[in-house]
Design a protein around this motif. Structure first.
Motif, PDB file in Angstrom:
ATOM      1  N   LEU A 180      -1.334   0.713  12.296  1.00  0.00           N
ATOM      2  CA  LEU A 180      -0.309   1.770  12.388  1.00  0.00           C
ATOM      3  C   LEU A 180      -0.818   3.232  12.573  1.00  0.00           C
ATOM      4  O   LEU A 180      -1.630   3.690  11.537  1.00  0.00           O
ATOM      5  CB  LEU A 180       0.690   1.760  11.408  1.00  0.00           C
ATOM      6  CG  LEU A 180       1.755   2.753  11.370  1.00  0.00           C
ATOM      7  CD1 LEU A 180       2.672   2.713  12.707  1.00  0.00           C
ATOM      8  CD2 LEU A 180       2.653   3.122  10.173  1.00  0.00           C
TER       9      LEU A 180
ATOM     10  N   ASP B 137       0.854  -1.123   0.120  1.00  0.00           N
ATOM     11  CA  ASP B 137      -0.093   0.093  -0.161  1.00  0.00           C
ATOM     12  C   ASP B 137       0.806   1.275  -0.140  1.00  0.00           C
ATOM     13  O   ASP B 137       1.740   1.334   0.820  1.00  0.00           O
ATOM     14  CB  ASP B 137      -0.959  -0.026   1.311  1.00  0.00           C
ATOM     15  CG  ASP B 137      -1.820   1.165   0.959  1.00  0.00           C
ATOM     16  OD1 ASP B 137      -2.612   1.214   0.261  1.00  0.00           O
ATOM     17  OD2 ASP B 137      -1.770   2.187   2.112  1.00  0.00           O
ATOM     18  N   LYS B 138       0.502   1.908  -0.876  1.00  0.00           N
ATOM     19  CA  LYS B 138       1.385   3.280  -1.055  1.00  0.00           C
ATOM     20  C   LYS B 138       1.476   4.276   0.367  1.00  0.00           C
ATOM     21  O   LYS B 138       2.463   4.728   0.606  1.00  0.00           O
ATOM     22  CB  LYS B 138       0.761   4.126  -2.218  1.00  0.00           C
ATOM     23  CG  LYS B 138       1.830   4.907  -3.212  1.00  0.00           C
ATOM     24  CD  LYS B 138       1.268   5.626  -4.135  1.00  0.00           C
ATOM     25  CE  LYS B 138       1.675   7.122  -4.378  1.00  0.00           C
ATOM     26  NZ  LYS B 138       0.762   7.839  -5.376  1.00  0.00           N
ATOM     27  N   TRP B 139       0.059   4.709   0.537  1.00  0.00           N
ATOM     28  CA  TRP B 139       0.175   5.351   1.807  1.00  0.00           C
ATOM     29  C   TRP B 139       0.896   5.036   3.109  1.00  0.00           C
ATOM     30  O   TRP B 139       1.505   5.491   3.856  1.00  0.00           O
ATOM     31  CB  TRP B 139      -1.219   5.802   2.056  1.00  0.00           C
ATOM     32  CG  TRP B 139      -1.385   6.633   3.346  1.00  0.00           C
ATOM     33  CD1 TRP B 139      -1.885   6.575   4.372  1.00  0.00           C
ATOM     34  CD2 TRP B 139      -1.030   7.889   3.309  1.00  0.00           C
ATOM     35  NE1 TRP B 139      -2.025   7.577   5.346  1.00  0.00           N
ATOM     36  CE2 TRP B 139      -1.422   8.658   4.588  1.00  0.00           C
ATOM     37  CE3 TRP B 139      -0.578   8.869   2.551  1.00  0.00           C
ATOM     38  CZ2 TRP B 139      -1.407   9.864   4.981  1.00  0.00           C
ATOM     39  CZ3 TRP B 139      -0.290  10.228   3.064  1.00  0.00           C
ATOM     40  CH2 TRP B 139      -0.557  10.814   4.071  1.00  0.00           C
ATOM     41  N   LEU B 140       0.580   3.679   3.313  1.00  0.00           N
ATOM     42  CA  LEU B 140       1.579   3.017   4.236  1.00  0.00           C
ATOM     43  C   LEU B 140       2.790   2.870   4.317  1.00  0.00           C
ATOM     44  O   LEU B 140       3.576   3.436   5.172  1.00  0.00           O
ATOM     45  CB  LEU B 140       0.865   1.406   4.587  1.00  0.00           C
ATOM     46  CG  LEU B 140       1.519   0.567   5.753  1.00  0.00           C
ATOM     47  CD1 LEU B 140       1.224   1.235   7.031  1.00  0.00           C
ATOM     48  CD2 LEU B 140       1.180  -0.748   5.748  1.00  0.00           C
TER      49      LEU B 140
ATOM     50  N   ARG C 258       4.560   5.144   2.477  1.00  0.00           N
ATOM     51  CA  ARG C 258       4.704   6.792   2.734  1.00  0.00           C
ATOM     52  C   ARG C 258       4.958   6.739   4.291  1.00  0.00           C
ATOM     53  O   ARG C 258       5.921   7.583   4.838  1.00  0.00           O
ATOM     54  CB  ARG C 258       3.863   7.712   2.278  1.00  0.00           C
ATOM     55  CG  ARG C 258       4.107   9.206   2.335  1.00  0.00           C
ATOM     56  CD  ARG C 258       2.893   9.919   1.842  1.00  0.00           C
ATOM     57  NE  ARG C 258       3.246  11.411   1.923  1.00  0.00           N
ATOM     58  CZ  ARG C 258       3.150  12.014   3.087  1.00  0.00           C
ATOM     59  NH1 ARG C 258       3.189  11.725   4.096  1.00  0.00           N
ATOM     60  NH2 ARG C 258       3.692  13.716   2.646  1.00  0.00           N
ATOM     61  N   GLN C 259       4.058   6.367   5.224  1.00  0.00           N
ATOM     62  CA  GLN C 259       4.195   6.479   6.360  1.00  0.00           C
ATOM     63  C   GLN C 259       5.212   6.109   7.160  1.00  0.00           C
ATOM     64  O   GLN C 259       6.059   6.369   8.168  1.00  0.00           O
ATOM     65  CB  GLN C 259       2.822   5.938   7.164  1.00  0.00           C
ATOM     66  CG  GLN C 259       1.727   6.744   6.861  1.00  0.00           C
ATOM     67  CD  GLN C 259       0.351   6.028   7.517  1.00  0.00           C
ATOM     68  OE1 GLN C 259       0.164   4.921   7.300  1.00  0.00           O
ATOM     69  NE2 GLN C 259      -0.240   6.385   8.287  1.00  0.00           N
TER      70      GLN C 259
END
Ligand SMILES: Cc1cc2nc3c(=O)[nH]c(=O)nc-3n(C[C@H](O)[C@H](O)[C@H](O)COP(=O)(O)OP(=O)(O)OC[C@H]3O[C@@H](n4cnc5c(N)ncnc54)[C@H](O)[C@@H]3O)c2cc1C
Ligand SMILES: [Fe+2]
Lengths: 512, 308
Positions: free
Chosen positions: A332, A297-300, A302-303
């Protein structure tokens, strides 16, 4: 907001300290060397001193057991992240390590076996929490006063109380309001049953990434609160094949060859970790590759992507941390924490995350300027005062104004890329040389010169300026003002060679 | 607004936080929404909530690019605070029976395009661009829309929530304008050239292409609800006034551009601008939902539930 600290340890502390300290303190005959702390450093020092014929040693340990870090950190998943063959003493190799990165219990067993093998038991006074260490100019003696009201004296003192031995809770508002269960990673509650529980973990550092993959198996729901993502590298962890154990036992040279290989491999990492070099970019690419491979997942992703240069903070190794975060019962959270409340953690996006139990994987009190207990030197000067603007020492081990005092893990002795024990061996052997000098020359005081200390530190700080640690991120390596009193800016080999020789020119030798 | 001390602001932000559970979402007053208001308010709230969320994502991008640690922390907080606004507005929608079960309200197509753009490109944009656009969005959309909402809706819970939201918002603006001035400080010819080069960046052009119609679309929605256009424009002029009150602020090239743009938006007679942009709004309404990729996962973190 206060910074709550617990001086906890698994052993029971001697009680009735107050009552006793009113009476005249119990004093014993002065020894040759006094060591504070019975962890890796203190015990290693005792072994080498003993091997050098210095056996009049007293070790003061506040807990009721040896082991320090590995006695206290028993959380699920606790293990070293430097291969065991390097994270052990070269003068006491262990052919039986079960894994490349051994767990906490196995390391503790190794330490205990060391105590047996070298017969150190008689030196140790348990339940003696040192509360004051003072030098007496007239007698040339160090006096350690303990919470139990006893005073132990010796010609030389070794501070081996550990760099990471006082667990710390974060300064979060409302931390005392939380009514659920609280556990610190360095004081694990093995009786707590996580099954069916909603659990929050604060922190995503070295301990947290070992705990999370374990807890996610048991807890009903696990929520991880992250402030800053760390660089996480793949971890080449495997079980030791039996043939290897046999080989090591029959042919010890093969084990020291492996150790040498591991040592050099870690030394080469200094290039990536300490300075910004082409290796740094390669290491960062490896970190990003590891993340990309494990997190879709791209957002995860990034986080979880660090926004500081690799090496600026401690690099973590794990194969199962990222997968654990993606388990259906794990989440998370990267929103900043606003406060703790009766039922859980309130984050800034306005939501209260409710828990049965909160695990604090928030690390340790690290003092860059103070000392864990008052240390008084020549003429009563206070080390915490001398260190107000950041801790300084000569070769990390002696401090001007504090004769016959030796530090382990002193200022600028921290490794970023190699086993702490490699550095410790250099320090310990230096201590042996120092104590031998005091005895052989029958000195009252072996006192490092102020000038020598200044020259040494000017050089260290100049070299530190060029490192990744000083490249702009906040870490426990730095003081609030960004002064680096923690790390050694170079290869372990450079450190070892600086510690090789005790240069008497840099010391004043005072005879009785 | 005087230029603010960012370190003190960060302390203040940290020390004055609120949570959804500070508000009693079941308190009486929900029935003050009239039947006539309800359908339009529902659409309006959905837009508003999404705008907060889009603002949140922009702050997240700014946090990564922030030039100082203080600003990085401030933007991380603002990211979360905008999310809190969206959450609170969703809670209001829940209170007013405007949510389909636990479902997120659908964003309109123009918002959807902006979300798409933010997800793809915002992290690559220089902090200057977002640092100027975001205050503009906040002052124009948030400011005008919230004011309008409070004028129209009598529910006390709505007022209680927006009192808190507006407090946050004014801090965001204070920081926003201070940063714009910092960036304008010492702006030079070189900076102008660099910026012009950046404007040619196709990623930025895409962003502009999704941001322009969003503004016009919002204007249409707001007007449909009975807000006078003039009020919206008043707010946009405020941006010009505050942003341009100092030499430094005026020197920020991005401020100049956004100002110019907001003048176009406000000037209904500027057909050169409105004709094509209105046409795009119309055109975008024909984009089939299926043509867009799945919403990014950061969108799924929205919730109206005070506890988790
Ligand atoms: C979870 C964890 C994992 C780690 N993993 C690694 C690794 O993989 N590789 C690596 O190189 N390093 C690692 N470290 C660092 C580790 O701390 C050192 O490697 C090493 O164990 C430190 O040994 P020490 O003897 O200096 O300190 P400690 O092990 O902390 O021992 C100090 C002892 O002094 C006692 N003491 C403290 N204060 C007093 C007092 N006032 N009076 C009397 N006694 C006192 C304590 O009770 C303790 O027993 C890790 C640390 C932690 C916390
Ligand atoms: Fe907002």
């Amino acid at each position: 907001m206060t910074n709550a600290t617990t001086n906890r340890n698994s052993g029971k502390r001697a009680n009735g300290a107050k009552a006793k300290s009113l009476a005249a303190p119990k004093r014993s005959r002065p020894s040759t060397v006094l060591i504070v702390g019975a962890g890796f450093a203190g015990l290693g020092a005792a072994i080498r001193l003993q091997q050098a014929g210095i056996k009049d040693i007293v070790m003061l340990e506040r807990a009721s057991e040896v082991g320090g870090t590995w006695r206290d950190n028993t959380y699920p998943g606790a293990a070293c992240d430097i291969p065991s063959n390097l994270y052990s003493y070269s003068f006491d190799p262990n052919p039986d390590w079960s894994r490349s990165f051994s767990g906490s219990a196995e390391i503790l067993d190794y330490i205990k076996a060391m105590v047996e093998r070298f017969d150190l038991g008689n030196y140790i006074r348990f339940n003696q929490n040192v509360t004051d260490l003072a030098y007496d100019d007239d007698q040339g003696l160090w006096h350690a006063t303990t919470e139990a009201g006893e005073v132990f004296s010796a010609r030389a003192a070794v501070m081996a109380q550990g760099p990471l031995s006082n667990a710390s809770f974060p300064a979060i508002t409302g931390i005392d309001e939380f009514q659920g269960h609280k556990i610190h990673s360095a004081a694990w509650d093995h009786d707590y049953d996580f099954r069916g529980k909603k659990v929050g973990v604060i922190g995503t550092g070295a301990s947290a990434i070992q705990i999370i993959p374990e807890l996610v198996r048991d807890a009903d729901k696990l929520t991880v609160f992250q402030r800053t993502p760390a660089w996480v590298m793949p971890r080449p962890d495997f079980q030791t094949p039996n043939w290897q154990k046999t080989l090591f036992r029959k042919l010890p040279a093969s084990q020291s060859a492996l150790r040498k290989g591991l040592y050099l491999a870690h030394e080469s990492m200094a290039l990536a970790v300490i300075w910004n070099s082409p290796m740094t970019a390669i290491a960062e690419r490896l970190g990003r590759w590891h993340l990309k491979r494990q997190v879709k997942d791209k957002w995860l992703r990034r986080q979880l992507t660090p926004n500081y240069r690799i090496g600026c903070k401690r690099i973590l190794v794990s194969n199962d941390y990222y997968p654990a975060l993606q388990q259906p019962n794990c989440k998370l959270i990267t929103w900043p924490i606003a406060r703790l409340s009766e039922n859980g953690i309130r984050t800034v996006e306005g939501i209260e995350h409710q828990f049965d139990c909160i695990v604090f994987a928030t690390g340790f009190e690290v003092s860059h300027s103070g000392t864990p207990f008052p240390v008084r030197g020549s003429g009563g000067r206070l080390l915490a005062e001398d260190w107000q603007r950041g801790a300084q020492a000569y070769k990390s081990i002696n401090v001007a104004g504090y004769p016959n005092l030796f530090l382990t893990f002193g200022p600028n002795s921290g490794p970023g890329h190699n086993s702490a024990l490699v550095y410790m061996e250099s320090q310990i052997d230096y201590i042996v040389k120092g104590v031998r000098t005091i005895l052989d020359k029958n000195l009252k005081a072996l006192a490092v010169r102020d000038r020598a200390q200044q020259v040494y530190n000017a050089d260290i700080q100049r070299r530190l300026a060029k490192t990744n640690w000083n490249s702009g991120c906040k870490s426990w390596y730095l003081t609030e003002d960004g002064f680096n009193a923690t790390m050694f800016p170079g290869f372990a080999t450079q450190y070892a060679s600086q510690m090789e020789e005790l240069d008497l020119k840099d010391y004043a030798l005072i005879t009785a | 607004m005087a230029k603010i001390d960012l370190d003190k602001m960060l302390e203040k932000v940290k020390n004055t936080q609120w949570a959804l559970s500070d508000i009693d979402w079941d308190a009486p007053g929900a029935d003050l929404i009239t039947e006539e208001q309800w359908p339009k308010l529902k659409e309006f709230m959905a837009d508003l909530m999404w705008i907060e969320h889009v603002g949140a994502r922009a702050f997240a991008a700014m946090a990564n690019k922030a030039p100082t640690d203080t600003l990085r922390q401030l933007y991380s907080y603002f990211h979360a605070e905008e999310q809190r606004h969206a959450n609170a507005e969703m809670a209001l929608m829940k209170r007013w029976g405007m949510l389909d079960g636990d479902e997120l309200p659908e964003p309109n197509i123009n918002l959807r395009l902006v979300i798409e753009w933010l997800d793809r490109y915002s992290d690559e944009m220089p902090v200057y661009v977002l640092g100027t656009v975001v205050p503009m969005l906040e002052i124009a959309l948030d400011g005008a829309l919230c004011k309008f909402l409070l004028d129209t809706v009598e529910d006390p819970v709505c007022h209680a929530a927006f009192e808190k939201i507006n407090d946050d918002e004014s801090r965001h603006l204070g920081v926003g304008f201070t940063v714009m001035e910092m960036q304008g400080h010492g702006a030079t010819y070189i900076k102008m050239v660099q910026m012009a080069a950046r404007l040619m960046d196709p990623r930025l052009i895409l962003g502009i292409a999704s941001y322009f119609p969003l503004l016009n679309k919002m204007r249409d929605n707001v007007v449909a609800m009975g807000l006078s256009e003039e009020k919206l424009y008043e707010c946009m002029r405020k941006f010009e006034k505050i942003g341009g009150r100092t030499e430094d602020g005026r020197r920020n090239p991005w401020f100049q551009i956004i100002k110019l743009h907001s003048r176009w938006v406000v000037d209904r007679d500027n057909r050169l601008y409105h004709k094509p942009v209105d046409a795009i709004v119309k055109a975008t309404s024909y984009i089939p939902r299926k043509a867009l990729p799945a919403v990014p996962s950061w969108v799924k973190e929205l919730t109206y539930k005070p506890t988790a």
